[in-house]
Design a protein around this motif. Structure first.
Motif: not given
Length: 77
Positions: A44-51, A54-59
């Motif tokens: 999930a963190e990898l997908v968020a960074r690719r998008q 810069s925020q942390q992903v949630g549960c």
């Protein structure tokens, strides 16, 4: 040391939630459940960074990432 224990505990909870929410039975041991949860968080963190986030992903995103890993595992074998 506390960060490692926190990561293992949250990985266990995320893995349990993903196994519980995934349709059908998912037979995994405790260690595999922890690894599933940690892997789901990392995915999930990898997908968020690719998008570009810069925020942390949630549960919820971590649980969805873990469920995606279950699906990938089932499709591969």
């Amino acid at each position: 040391m506390v960060r490692i224990l926190g990561a293992l505990f949250s990985g266990f909870l995320i893995g349990l939630l993903a196994r519980w929410l995934y349709p059908g039975s998912v037979h995994l041991g405790v260690v595999a459940t922890i690894l599933l949860g940690v892997g789901g968080s990392l995915l999930a963190e990898l997908v968020a960074r690719r998008q570009g986030s810069s925020q942390q992903v949630g549960c919820l995103a971590s649980v969805l990432g873990a469920m995606a890993l279950i699906l990938i595992g089932r499709l591969l074998g």
